[in-house]
Enzyme design. Structure first.
Site, PDB file in Angstrom:
ATOM      1  N   HIS A  84       0.848  -1.200   0.000  1.00 59.35           N
ATOM      2  CA  HIS A  84       0.000   0.000   0.000  1.00 59.35           C
ATOM      3  C   HIS A  84       0.884   1.251   0.000  1.00 59.35           C
ATOM      4  O   HIS A  84       1.968   1.239   0.601  1.00 59.35           O
ATOM      5  CB  HIS A  84      -0.910  -0.012   1.233  1.00 59.35           C
ATOM      6  CG  HIS A  84      -1.956   1.055   1.169  1.00 59.35           C
ATOM      7  ND1 HIS A  84      -1.692   2.354   1.521  1.00 59.35           N
ATOM      8  CD2 HIS A  84      -3.233   1.028   0.737  1.00 59.35           C
ATOM      9  CE1 HIS A  84      -2.787   3.079   1.330  1.00 59.35           C
ATOM     10  NE2 HIS A  84      -3.738   2.296   0.847  1.00 59.35           N
TER      11      HIS A  84
ATOM     12  N   GLU B  63      -3.942   2.037  -7.380  1.00 62.68           N
ATOM     13  CA  GLU B  63      -4.313   3.141  -6.496  1.00 62.68           C
ATOM     14  C   GLU B  63      -3.395   4.333  -6.764  1.00 62.68           C
ATOM     15  O   GLU B  63      -2.295   4.419  -6.187  1.00 62.68           O
ATOM     16  CB  GLU B  63      -4.152   2.728  -5.025  1.00 62.68           C
ATOM     17  CG  GLU B  63      -5.096   1.639  -4.581  1.00 62.68           C
ATOM     18  CD  GLU B  63      -5.411   1.772  -3.092  1.00 62.68           C
ATOM     19  OE1 GLU B  63      -6.593   1.912  -2.757  1.00 62.68           O
ATOM     20  OE2 GLU B  63      -4.481   1.773  -2.275  1.00 62.68           O
TER      21      GLU B  63
HETATM   22  P1  PGA Z   1      -9.463   6.239   0.406  1.00 62.64           P
HETATM   23  O1  PGA Z   1      -8.297   5.169   0.668  1.00 62.64           O
HETATM   24  O2  PGA Z   1     -10.646   5.470  -0.129  1.00 62.64           O
HETATM   25  O3  PGA Z   1      -9.732   6.848   1.731  1.00 62.64           O
HETATM   26  O4  PGA Z   1      -8.932   7.229  -0.601  1.00 62.64           O
HETATM   27  C1  PGA Z   1      -8.075   4.121  -0.219  1.00 62.64           C
HETATM   28  C2  PGA Z   1      -6.819   3.388   0.119  1.00 62.64           C
HETATM   29  O5  PGA Z   1      -5.850   4.027   0.569  1.00 62.64           O
HETATM   30  O6  PGA Z   1      -6.753   2.157  -0.015  1.00 62.64           O
END
Ligand code: PGA
Length: 254
Positions: free
Chosen positions: A95, A165
């Site tokens: 992540h 992401e």
């Molecule tokens: P968020 O986080 O939906 O609050 O933007 C997503 C993530 O970091 O996995």
């Protein structure tokens, strides 16, 4: 979307107590019971796993990170097999908040190996920090992908989930939301890199999901037009009702 939608909650370092975590988990579970065609995973903080795993519902549990070593003198570390033994089925690895804390691709690749060795399904997060006009962010994503998957056995790739992401679209400080077109374009790019590296048949089996400010307003368009098979939800997963709505939207987008 050809497979069951995969909807993952990343609770991050929330909620504050075990009791609140149980309430949230039960709340999400009661929304999920009407939507059995989706796979719903809640990635909770380690200390809550044991008690959450005793709550019977259709949800699956996951963790947000694992240690890169199997066991030993690593104070504060939690191994993949420990997570498995208290009920986790999935593990987020790489992540951006862990990458920012120092996890390089080399460490992430070791974590991925521990994850599959202990029988957890890995959710590898990749994504660029910024978007430049030249399109160099493609190279960033490609390097993360290839670097993180170094040593990953090809035969196990069918279990892998990749969460795209873009860091600029994550969390309260997001520059802006990504568009479903941006998600789709990157999902195609990721599949191409996988296909060039491992062959089209293997690439086809890897599930790609989108994460970054997914909410009740935009989830449906990511699921329908984002070229992905699910979503990874941060903030909105801390509210059972809102996350329940996203689960419902996923079912409809099938
Ligand atoms: P968020 O986080 O939906 O609050 O933007 C997503 C993530 O970091 O996995």
């Amino acid at each position: 979307m050809t497979t069951k939608p995969l909807i993952i909650a990343n609770l991050k370092m929330n909620p504050r107590t075990q009791k609140e975590a149980e309430m949230l988990y039960k709340g999400i579970g009661s929304f999920a019971k009407n939507f059995k065609k989706s796979e719903i995973v809640v990635c909770a903080p380690y200390p809550y796993l044991s008690s959450l795993s005793k709550i019977k519902n259709s949800l699956k549990l996951g963790v947000q990170d694992v240690h890169e070593e199997k066991e030993g003198a690593y104070t504060g570390g939690v191994s993949a097999s420990m997570a498995k033994s208290v009920g986790a089925k999935y593990a987020i690895v790489g992540h951006s908040e862990r990458r920012r804390a120092g996890d390089a691709d080399e460490v992430i690749s070791k974590k991925l190996l521990q994850t599959i060795k202990s029988g957890l399904i890995p959710v590898l997060c990749i994504g660029e920090s910024v978007r430049d006009e030249k399109g160099d962010y493609h190279l960033v994503v490609k390097q993360q992908l290839i670097g993180s998957l170094a040593g990953f056995p090809k035969a196990q790739l069918k279990t892998l989930v990749i969460a795209y992401e873009p860091v600029w679209a994550i969390g309260k400080s997001a520059v802006r939301e990504a568009t479903p077109e941006e998600s789709r374009e990157m999902a195609i790019f990721i599949k191409k890199v996988l296909s060039d590296t491992y062959g089209a048949n293997t690439a086809e089996k890897v599930r790609i999901i989108y994460g970054g400010s997914v909410n009740t307003e935009n989830a449906e368009s990511f699921l329908q037009h984002g070229g992905v098979e699910g979503v990874l939800v941060g903030r909105e997963s801390l509210n059972a009702k809102k996350f329940g709505k996203i689960i419902g939207l996923a079912q409809m987008s099938k």
